[in-house]
Design an enzyme around this catalytic site. Sequence first.
Site, PDB file in Angstrom:
ATOM      1  N   LEU A  75      42.779-121.664 -24.784  1.00 44.38           N
ATOM      2  CA  LEU A  75      43.534-120.335 -25.323  1.00 44.38           C
ATOM      3  C   LEU A  75      42.801-119.143 -24.801  1.00 44.38           C
ATOM      4  O   LEU A  75      41.445-119.127 -25.033  1.00 44.38           O
ATOM      5  CB  LEU A  75      43.736-120.393 -26.835  1.00 44.38           C
ATOM      6  N   ASP A  76      43.456-118.180 -24.501  1.00 47.32           N
ATOM      7  CA  ASP A  76      42.840-116.805 -23.989  1.00 47.32           C
ATOM      8  C   ASP A  76      42.211-116.261 -25.316  1.00 47.32           C
ATOM      9  O   ASP A  76      42.596-116.359 -26.436  1.00 47.32           O
ATOM     10  CB  ASP A  76      43.953-115.951 -23.680  1.00 47.32           C
ATOM     11  N   PRO A  77      40.992-115.363 -25.215  1.00 50.95           N
ATOM     12  CA  PRO A  77      40.630-114.692 -26.385  1.00 50.95           C
ATOM     13  C   PRO A  77      41.523-114.185 -27.076  1.00 50.95           C
ATOM     14  O   PRO A  77      41.335-114.294 -28.518  1.00 50.95           O
ATOM     15  CB  PRO A  77      39.464-113.733 -25.480  1.00 50.95           C
TER      16      PRO A  77
END
Length: 342
Positions: A75-77
């Site tokens: 998951l992206d930040p």
Amino acid sequence: MPKVSLPQLPLSGLFAIVKPSGPTSMSVINDIKQLVGNSRLFVEADKLDKRGKGKIPTRGKRAREIVKIGQGGTLDPLADGVLVVGVGKGTKRLNEFLDCVKEYRTTALLGCETDTYDSEGKRVRVAPWRHVTKEAVESALNKFRGEIYQAPPIFSALKMEGRPLYEYARKGIPLPRPIEKRKVTVHSLEILEWKGSDHDFRWPEKEFTSDEKKAMEKALEGVEENPIIKDEIESSEGNESPTAFVLSMKVSGGTYVRSIVHDLGHAVGSTAHVVTLTRSRQGRFALEPAHDSEDKGCISWDIFSHAAQSEGDVDEDGWTQWEREVINCMEIVEGSKPQAAP
């Protein structure tokens, strides 16, 4: 205090956490590893006794020897939500979560395109947004349902002829060929909430410089005819916030949620980027498990962050709170759930 039957340990398995927005998926896994690598749930008791508890290395051969741990889809930040974790032989099962069906909720903000397609990036250009109605968006969503072809963002780590795409864009190197589109399936796509201007979201403050815009235009020359990146300023009317709306979607593995929002902005004659992103389901792990199903719930990140500060007291079976949560939510790959010894 009752003891655990040690012959059943250590365990291998899969469980899911609720990743918070902010940290990278890798940093979250490394934090969990400090707990897992010091727990008799996952490490042989005699090895723990011999080594003693302490900081676990996160890289290298020694790190893998202590305990194997990984995640089943980054998951992206910016993103939060379901992150599947595999421990021990559970890591060999993580690939099945890369291609599985996933569900997301995302908030789109109109009028601004960014290099990363989300609020973490820089403004590439702005465009009019006041003309966009809920009905226009609902009509445009039809183009994005079913089997569609997506081009990943030019500012991504995907490589073309050995060079990351973002390098072409940043250095102004013409793309040798169009970015290859990928076929994905959007099983469902709906407007969950129309926020209009009633929200606190804002466009990113950082903007592309003129040199950065020229570099991106140069990179696109090989695949687009006369690419021009420029702002289309809309006359201001007070301090009204650009329109935002929430989408819910069920998609196949490999789908770029940010690309859907980016392309949807163009489809309604504007621009758009993602300001919130939540993965609500990854395969059988879900934030809200369905009743009478094989769904499994997720463990709150607070459980792990509190344990990192202090593991606290143990229960009557000898487990700390985070260990008990894992026992309750874990899908065992090897071994059986530990029981209190008689």
